[in-house]
Each structure stands twice: as C-alpha cells, then as structure tokens.
Design an enzyme around this catalytic site. Structure first.
Site, PDB file in Angstrom:
ATOM      1  N   TYR A   1       0.837  -1.202   0.000  1.00  0.00           N
ATOM      2  CA  TYR A   1       0.000   0.000   0.000  1.00  0.00           C
ATOM      3  C   TYR A   1       0.871   1.250   0.000  1.00  0.00           C
ATOM      4  CZ  TYR A   1      -4.076  -2.829   1.498  1.00  0.00           C
ATOM      5  OH  TYR A   1      -5.097  -3.730   1.578  1.00  0.00           O
TER       6      TYR A   1
ATOM      7  N   LYS B   1      -0.705  -8.155  -3.012  1.00  0.00           N
ATOM      8  CA  LYS B   1      -2.053  -7.620  -3.147  1.00  0.00           C
ATOM      9  C   LYS B   1      -1.934  -6.169  -3.580  1.00  0.00           C
ATOM     10  CE  LYS B   1      -6.077  -6.128  -0.542  1.00  0.00           C
ATOM     11  NZ  LYS B   1      -6.539  -5.641   0.765  1.00  0.00           N
TER      12      LYS B   1
END
Lengths: 324, 324, 324, 324, 324
Positions: free
Chosen positions: A189, A223
């Site tokens: 992220y 991810k």
C-alpha cells in the site's frame, strides 16, 4: 512496451463473457518461481487443491475489524460474528481466508482442513494519525505454522516515513517464512505525506512503485489496488506525469512490475456486480492470479454473497492453468 | 442486529431481581474457544473451581497504587496495606485477585492456593502526560508461571499514538502466554488525542473498537468499560455518530464485538449499591462473563465490602452455566 | 489512618535519646517477605551479620562521583580517593557500601569479605538536561554475582517522561536479580516536569507515590527522601493538596506506602549532627530499616565520620529485632 | 589536597630534563587494580614487553581518517597510506597502535607480533552535527580477540544528550571485555551543548568529570586531554568556577580523579617539540602512565617522527617502574 | 603526493586507446588484503574466474527498481523484466550481477553457476524525504550464503544524520560476513544536509571522506562516484576548498584514500559511449579494480548493450594482473 503510449481510457474488452480465448498475460507458473519445497507445497495447496483451483486464488479477508473497526460490519450485522466469514469461505469454496491471530485461534479450529488459512501478521487501527503509517506485528510465522496456515500476510506501507522500520520488520517475517517454507503475501500500500505529494496513493506512479517494492523485497504474492487516474497524476515524477493509460492498461503495467510475484487484486469498497465482475475479468486478463474481496462479499447477505461467489468461480474456471 | 436501530435510552430491564429467566446473550462456552490444554485448565480453575463458579468471574484488582498512586487508598486507610485486598479476596471468595509483581512476590505466598492470581504484566503512573499513553512491562509470563498464577493481565491503549509499541509488546506477551498455556486478560482502554477527537474514550465508537481490537489481537478475556453516551458522540465516525443506543444495548453491542473473548465489566469509580448491582445484572444479561470491581469494593469497610460481595455471588449464581 | 488528619507540623518526639520504648512502627520481618533462599541469605547477611545488625541497615553510598561529579569531593579532598570511603565503611562497620562497577572492580578486592557490596547498576551525570531523567545501566546483576555483592541498586525516576524505558530497564534487572537470588534496592526518586507541576520532587504526593511504585515493581528495599512540605503542595492532586502532616508523620506515611519493601532513609546534603541523629531516630520510629548516608559522612574527616558512625550504631542498637 | 587552593598558573617545573628525581605522583601498580588474569596478561604485554616498557605506554592512534576525514593526511601525504603509521609504530617501538577494524583487518597481519594492537571499537565522522554526539560501534571485542589485540578502545562523550545510549553501548563493550580478559581504554571526551554552557569541553570542570566517569564506568585506561583554563571557566559549577590552577596542577587533579584508571595524555593538534616534550614530562610527573600522540608524530616525515620518538623513549625510561 | 597541488583541470590522458603501458596506480593484490580463506575464495571467483578476469570486476547492478522505482525501466521497456538484466549479465560475461533478495530468489536459480551473485542487503525507495537517509536491511548474509552468492552489498550514507544507525547496522553485516567468509561491497554515498553544506555529495571532500570511511569500517570493495568539481567546493573544509584537481586526479585521490579496499566506479546516469569508455580507462589507470554500470548498459537494447560490453572487456584485458 505499448503501455507507455497513450490510449483511449475506456478501451472495451475484446472478449465476451464465457469466451475461452487465452489470457493475454499468462501468470508465472509455480515451477519458475524458485520456490523451496515448503513454499511450493503450500502454494499448490492454495492454487490447485482449494478454491477455484487451476492456479487461481479467491481469498476472503476479514481484517477490517482491526483496520477499520466494527463500523464495517453495520452494513450486514451478521458479519460482526467471524463465523459468518468462515462459513462464507467454507460454503463458497474460497482458496483461503485471511485474518489476524485472534480470529484464527478462537474460530479456525472449527473449519480447519476445510478452509485454508492466510494468517495476517501485522495490522493497526485507523484511530491515530496515518502520517507515519506503520503496521506492527500481531502474529508470527511460528503462529502460522502452529495453526496449519498455508501462507502469511504482511502490509508494507510503501513511501511512509516509517518505511525503515517497516522494511526491517518485514525482513524478519520473510526470513522466518523462508525458514519454515511459508509463502508470503504482501499487502503493498502506498502511503504517507510524500506519496500524497506525488500523485496520491491510488496513482499509477505509487501503485507501480509499490508492486516493484514487493517484488524486490521478496513477496511471493502481492495484493495491489487498481491504480486510479486523477488530476493529481500531474504531480507524479516523470514519466508518470505524462502517461495516459486506460485503467486496464494501468493495471497490466503494475502486474508487469510485480514480475514473478503473483498478483491479487483488491476489492476495495463495495460496488455493484457488473463493475465487480468486469474488474475480475480485466485483472485476470492482465495476468493477475486472483482476487481478494472482503466487503464486496461479506457486506452482502449470505445468499447474495454465495450467488456472486459462484459467478466468480465461473470466471476463474476460464483462466485455469495446469500446474507446471 | 437490532442494536443498530435507535431505542429509548432508558429501556427498563424486563427481569426483576432474582428472576431466573435465561440470560438473553449466552456466554461462549470454553469448549468453543480453541484453547490449548494449559489455557483451558487455568480458565476452568478461574471460572468453575473458584469464586462464584458456574462459568462466571469475580475479580478484585489492586493495581491502583501504581496506576493512580496511594491517593486511592485515603477513602479507606486500611486498604493501603495490600493484605486488606488479599483478605477481602480470600474471605469474599473471589475468582481471582489481579495485581503487579511487587504485590504478588511479597504477599501472595500467604494466600497461595486460596486466592487465584492474575498477574498484571504492564502498568504506568498517572504522573507524566497521557498523550502518548503506553504501559511498559512490569512483569513477565514466566513470573506468572513461577508464582502459580492462573492468568496474566495486559493493558492495551487502543488508539494511542504509541499503539505501535503497544501491539509489539503485547505480541511478545501473547506468544509467551501461548507457550505456557497461560490465559491473557486484556484491559482494552481507548486512549489518546485521536480518541478524544472522535467522541472520547467512553464513547461507544471507542469502546466498541477496543473490544474488537482485543479479540483480533488474541485476548482470551477482555476488560471493558461501559460506553457512556454524550454530546461528543456526534464527532464519532459514521455510523456511530448517528446511533442512539440505551446504555444496556450499547454494552450488549460491545460484548458482541468482543466475540469469543470473554468480557469482564469494569467497575470504575465508586458508586451506590443499587446502581452497581443493576450494572452487574445488565452486564451478565448482555453476555458478560463477570466483573472486575476494585475501588467499589476495597474503598468500603471490610464488613460492607463482604456484604456487597455476597450479593454479587447471589446474582452470579443466577447466571451459572455448566462447563462445556 | 491518623496521618490523613492535620497535625502540628513540629510535633516533638515523645521519646528521649536512649529510651528503649518499642518503635511505634515495626519493620517487616524477613520471614514475611516471600523471599527466595538466595535473597533471604543475602539480606540476612546485610541485616544481621554485618553493620549494626539486629535487622537494621547502615549503608555508605559513593556514587556521587558519577551522579554529581568530583565537585562533591572538594569539601574533604581525601574523599576523592575511593579507598577513603572503603576504609570508612570497613572501620565504621557499615552494613554495606554502595557504588558503581568501576569502583567495585578496582578497589573492592582489597575489602572483600569485610565490607558487603551493593553494586549500583545504573547512573548518569548531571551535565545534560534532567528533563527526560533516565539512568542507563552501568553494570549488571551478573557483575554483582561475580563480585560477591549482597545486593544491587537501581534508580527509578518516578514520573519522568522517560518512565517507560525506565520500567522496562528495571524489569530486566529485577528478573536477573530473581534468577540469581539477589536483593534489589530501588532509589525511588520523583523527577520530571510533571512532578514539578504537581508539588515538586520533595512533596509528600511525589515521595508517597514513589514509595508505592517501588513496592509495586518489586523492590526489596527502597531508598526514600524525607518529604518536605512547601507552598507548592497546593498544586498536588487531592487529597495531598489539603494534607497538613508533620515531617515525621509524612515520613511514616511513605513508609506505610512502601509496604513490605524495607525502607532506607536518604541523607541528602550535609547537615549538622543533632538534626541528623534526630532524623535517624524518627525514621526508625516510623518503621524504616536503616539509613543510607553519603556526603553526611565522607565529607567529614575520618575521625569525625567514625565518631558519628559510632553514634549511629548506638541508635541502631535500640531498634534491634531478632531475625524471624 | 592542595589543588583546591589557587596557585600561580605558570608554576615552573622543579626538575630539569634528565634529572632522576622520583615522579611526584606514582602510577598505580598492576597488582592493585583487581585485574582478571587475561587483562593482567595483556596489560603487562603493553606496559612492559613492548614500547618503552617499565610500566609506561606510548600509543600511536590512527583513527583520524574516520574521525576527521582524509584532510588530516594532507600535511604529510605519505601518511594517507596506513602502512606509514604501522611502520612508524614498528620502527619507533611503540607500545601499541590504535585503529579501527578496517585498518586492522587489511594491514595488521603484516605487523602481527611486532606491533601490539588496540582495536578502537567505536567512531563517527565529523560531517553531521555534533549536538547529539555519539560514536556507534564499528567493531567488537570478539573482533579484537580474533585479531590478537591487547586492548580495545571506546569513546564516551561525557555530557552529550546521547549519554544514555553511550553508557548502554559501553556497558556491552565492558561486559564482553570482562568475559575475554581484554583491557578497555576509554577516550573520555566531554561534549555537547550542556558542556559548552558549563565552561566548555576543555574546562577543568568537564575534563575532571570525564575522568571520574571513566573510572566509575570501569575503564582500565583513560585517555584525557589537558584541561585548558579560559574565561568560560566562570560558567562552570562551583567550586570549579573559582579555581585557579596551573595547567600542571589541573592535569594532576584529573589524574587523581581517574583513580586506578591508568591515564594516557592526548596529543591533540601538532605543536612544537619543546612544548610537546614538556607536556610529556609534566604528565608523567602528574602520574600519567603514558601518551597517545597521533598527528604530532605521523604528520612529520618518517625521519623526524623517529627522532622525536627516540626522545620520548628517553623520557619514559626515567619513569620506569618495576612490575608489581 | 602531487594531487595536492593544483593542475590543469582538463589534463589529457597520456595513453591512447589500446596502448599497453602499465597502469600508473596498481591495484592491491589479493594476497596483501589479510583475507580469510572464504573471502579470498569468493573474491578470486569474481576477480579471476568470471567476467573479464585478470583481477578486474565488471558488475551489473539492478537495484534501481527499488531505489528509483520502475521509472528507470521506461527507457527500455524490456528491462522491466529482471530476466533482461540476468541475460545481459550472462551473455555479456559479467563478473557479477548485484540485486536484492526478491530478484535473487525468484530469478537467480535459472542462472545459478553462470552469473555470480552479489546480494544487495539494504535499500530504500526515493519516496519519503532523504533528509535522514538510511537504507534498512532487505536481506542478510545468511540469505547470500544460502543462495550461493559470492559477495554482499551494503549502502552506507556517509554524513547522514542517521549515520549512527547505519554504522551499527553495517557492523552486524560485516560481522556476519566475517563469520561466513563473504566479501563485502560498500556503496559509499555521501548524503544529508551537512554534506550539502560542505560542498555537496559529489564534492571531492565528500567522496574522499566516504572512501576512507568505507576502508576504516571494513569494506572489501567500495563503490564510489567520480567527484565532480563545482563552485560549491569553496564551502568544503580546508584544504579541500582550495584544491584544484582534474577529474582524473580527483578520482586517483579517492582511490588512494580507499587504501586496500578495492574500488568500483559507479556509472551514474546514462551517458555517451566515448565519455563512458574514457571514464573506464581513467578509472583503471587510477587504480580502480572495475566498474559497476547499470543504466548505462540495461537502458540500451540488448544488441547495443552487448556491443558496449565487448568494448569494456577489451579495455579490461589491458589491465589484467596475475593473481598474487
């Protein structure tokens, strides 16, 4: 590399639902990833023996209670009880459920052997300021081994001022995972003030960099969020400030940057079905290995969530690859 | 989940004192908690073999000398000597006494075998600023094992800017507790500037989040305060800023958020008997496993405290469950 | 507890010098302290086999060279050479000498077996700002064991903004001391900005809190200063801001707060003989176990210091207790 | 102790060059230092078997490349190659050469057995601000043992705001040195903002305090600078602000404060021969054990440096003591 | 040492391309470096058995994906796939490829035995501020051993305010490398505010200091940039502020400062061929052991990069030395 040239941002998919044309970007086969026997065993378990199979991943995360607080469960009060997500993962034949140690120790034993476990190893609350974003450990690789997990998850806040500590903490996780043959899923992220000044956490610049960081640091699976084009892209460093990629091309770009780290697409906030299924198909076309959808599934009623899950399985079957 | 709809905030209890209607929210039975043999043994000791029994917990804490200073003992000068609390726990047949290492090492030996011990493992003084609230370790799980304790206690300041360090410190406690089969009681306290800005440490938002954090991080038992509605709730994030729950419904909500972590209700400052007994009954109705009352008991004279304790035992007998 | 009522601040002692009336506040006997065999052996060595004996402690500290610098030795130039203090401790039959590792390793071997050693384990200089007061380790419990010490000393700055680190550092000292059966003497000093705002480091509020902290954290012996009443007491938290205790009653109060941690009274800066002897007698009356006087002794000439020491022994004989 | 009274600041030496009057302040003999067999063996090696012998030390440091950068080598370009200093130490029969791990690993092997090694264990560059002066470790005691060193060196910045970390880092060095019988040489340097405000790093106050700190923390040998009187002494704490000592008396004072830590005098920047030889003689008169001269030697041509070294040997022979 | 006198800044090379005059500054032979058997074995592997051989090094780095992000790959889209660099290193017969753990674990296995590996052990992104520049570990020496690497790489930011942490982190790397006989390559980069104020990170002052730091801390090989003269040199400390060296003399100076640490020249941003080849020849003349060129090679097409590589091999053959 054609992605670097401008395209129409809404380029339509060239394949209809159900068509069996091969994906344009094949996923890296397990045999090429340099995996230790332990990692290969556990990844094969996730990619072929559970869930949709055929080398795909359908992961149900339930770490929002820690990351966002119980607020996320109001949309579907049943979802406050972790059994709801476990049962959804079991009945929906997910590849794995991803959660923190507390939900693993107190609930997983009732689903052990049926639902593979990805033990999320770090997390934080949304309460204090995000300026120095850093997720401290909540569990260990040894916990994952003890519980019979098939992978561990770790959030790296790429670009955070606390990046130093993050890399060092991740190093220890990666080393322990190596020692025990445990695959590592990295939640990559972009975050922090500097990211905000360079186009924001959803910019292609930021997501693309995050994908590469995960690869360089040793993620087995990463991810990623879909990059979202915006006016702030003009503040990204060159050449990103001049790129004009369609969402699909932008995502294909970040999948390439992730290299041999398998890519999971993040669901994000709950959206409508057509948009969701479109995103899944585009992601798989782009070379993603699977999806990790939380609120988009468990904020629905059980029946609705299972119906959608069946549609996801159907799509995934189109992208099945034999193990190699 | 009816809690999310507005109710009359003063909804009266539907059961009178002494009625034997079943509790509306059953407590999670030990057999469902995924406990290791060591944890199960020690929890059974606390829940069934000592104190009121029947799966309930009546805990006497005496960590206020560290947390608040000797000021708390002026109301009842006898209480300055830790033997006062030990004797109260012994004569009042408490499930356990909860205190720090110094009070354990110097006094517990005279009560060993009679009063179960919960060794509190971290604490701090009120003297320096609370802005970066963090409780450093004062003892270890190994200390608890050596002393024959049946559980350890740990304070997490949910939302504090020092949350990172807190999670990491707790991780080590949890892991050691896992290694030795020692149950972990988490004092889950919202704290810090960001909490203050989002409704305050007693808001439903904050307490509800704290309950979930304790569950996610691996608490076996969580000590929670009753949420207190106030005007500041309007500053809580949605949907909490719009909720209008009765105190009892608010507490029932946080018990649900704690999931399979057993809930202890905190006493807080000394209040009158009817209010106290009402709170106990409501808590048990809501699914709490027991109470942890300090100043409400040992700031009373010995006779008065024992009289009240007998009333608490009587209530707890109504909520007895067979082990399962 | 009569201390909480106001008294005349200069209440005269009810006993004359040499009277053998029993002390009003008995000291805790060793047998009640829950000591391990190693701690009990070493404490008996200090309390009964050396120094004045009879369960009392007469300790000579020489850590001022580190804490204050060589400035403290100008009043008596002979005292710059650590042999001066060692010889004073030997000839004056002190219960122990307390000092840092350097003075232990280079000088103690000439007095080993004659003068018991309390190895001081942490310290700092006065040079940098005291705002974040913290004393880092200078030695270890293992050093103390190797050198044949009978106890270790540790300074905790209660209330300092660095309290977190201090508690954690002390934890490791306490655990090592537990492992080796080594008694722990805590120098419990209120310190820091917050203390200054709540009445100051000599206020009853601060000293009383410090005494309790030492007990809660596991001190076997605690060194305390006499509280000093001042106008700033009005800034102390309730009920301290309203207390009006005589110096003796105030000290008796902090001895009670220390519970089963034996109390040593600090000498502080050099004062006159009558004042000093009065303080000793009052302290012992209040339940102190002994005194730790440095500058009040070694800033005198050898002859003068030994004369005073003989007077101290005489007082201590009045307070002798049989071991139990 | 006459040092505390004012004297004429330029008191002439009472002995001419070559006179054999005994030194006024004898050096502490090895037998009194409480040394372990390993430390005693290695110190005897340095003090008697190499260099000028007779219990003296002539040390050549070459850590300036790290501490000051290559700038220090411009005065004598040959000195940039570390072989220059090694050869000077070998041909000049120094007691030891003192340097960091890189210069030890890559060059010492050619001089092993001829030139004793003092491995300097910490250091820093001059580039970043000195406000929080702290020298991180660059090597370990284990490195020193592996390389056959006879001592280790460590810089403590007494009074620095980073003093906490420094003491803790030194603790680990001292403990490892104890474990392996390795003598510890402490470079005791006053440093930091608070030092600057109290008279400066060359004030008697600061150097005297630094000497005592080294003794208290466990140095076997301490390297000290000559105190330099200045107007800023008026800002030193009492009684230093009122002292008026000659340079020689001031140095004698700090040697006394160092107690049984053997004293090495620092050379500092390059000065003329008469001044240098005078300083050496005064230092030895004051009880110093030897000198540690770097730039004053290796910034000269080889022939000049060796000529001066012979003069130093001649002086040192006057101060020879038999081992005891 | 003639470098310290001013020269014409553009002094032409005295040797033409292909001339076989001996290099003016010979490289240190392996036999003089005090190497352990393990380090010597691995260095010989790199210097003689692979790449151009003859004691030279031609290293291909691919850490820019982490250090700069994927932006560096846009100039040659093929280079985004790490196989591009691996294949270039293999076909171009490089001495080694240098990269982080993720690229090693996932791709190296296909080239193992063909391309020697230098595992880069620390790195960071460019996203957050560089003010406290510090590269946290991304891998370990044990990882390098497990993967069959022949060296490890470590970036030190000389002069950064985070220099303390950096030295301590490097200490652990160096010690582990010593334990396993693994050569250490140091990327010695001046960095930080203080560097900027003293002439900048490309000043001779800064690069010269960095070279010496690498030597003192124990680098076996040091990667250095060419110093670049600029107006800001006037802000460098004396005597650097007055030096007027040609680029070649400046580089020769820093090679001397690096002593027995072998020098690799950094390529930096992509430049034209003549300039590049000139730099290589000058570097080798100055005593460098080799070059580490990344973007200058892999930002070219494969054919172009291989053609240039052949030219580099040809130059390196001129500088071959027999092992000694």
């Amino acid at each position: 590399m054609s992605q670097t040239t401008a395209r129409s941002p809404n380029e339509p998919s060239t394949r209809g639902v159900g068509s069996r044309a091969p994906p344009r970007h094949p996923r890296p086969p397990l045999s090429r990833l340099g995996l230790s026997p332990g990692k290969r065993t556990r990844l094969k378990h996730l990619l072929y023996d559970h869930g949709p199979g055929g080398g795909t991943l359908l992961v149900l995360p339930i770490d929002q209670g820690l990351e966002h607080g119980p607020a996320d469960f109001f949309a579907n009060p049943d979802s406050l009880d972790p059994r709801y997500q476990y049962e959804l993962a079991q009945e929906g034949k997910f590849s794995a459920i991803a959660l923190h140690i507390g939900l693993a120790e107190k609930y997983f034993h009732e689903f052990a052997g049926d639902v593979p476990l990805i033990l999320k190893l770090n997390g934080k609350t949304t309460i204090p300021s995000d300026a120095q974003a850093f997720s401290p450990l909540t569990g260990t690789v040894e916990d994952a081994v003890r519980l019979g997990a098939d992978a561990v998850g770790y959030t790296i806040y790429v670009g955070s001022p606390a990046q130093d500590r993050d890399f060092l903490q991740f190093l220890e996780v990666r080393r322990a995972a190596e020692r025990f043959g445990m695959p590592v899923v990295v939640w990559a992220y972009p975050r922090g003030e500097a990211v905000a000044k360079k186009g924001g956490k959803e910019s292609l610049y930021a997501v693309d960099y995050a994908a590469r960081v995960a690869l360089e640091l040793g993620a087995d699976i990463v991810k990623l969020n879909y990059p979202a084009a915006s006016e702030k892209d003009a503040e990204s460093p060159a050449p990103y400030n001049a790129l004009r990629l369609s969402p699909n091309d932008a995502f294909r770009k970040v999948v390439e940057s992730a290299g041999r780290a398998l890519v999971l697409v993040s669901g994000g906030e709950k959206v409508g079905d057509p948009e969701l299924l479109n995103k899944v198909r585009s992601s798989m076309d782009a070379g993603a290995t699977g999806i990790i959808f939380g609120r988009n599934l468990w904020q629905r009623t059980s029946a609705d969530a299972l119906r959608l899950t069946r549609e996801l399985h159907a799509i995934f079957r189109e992208y099945a690859q034999a193990p190699a």
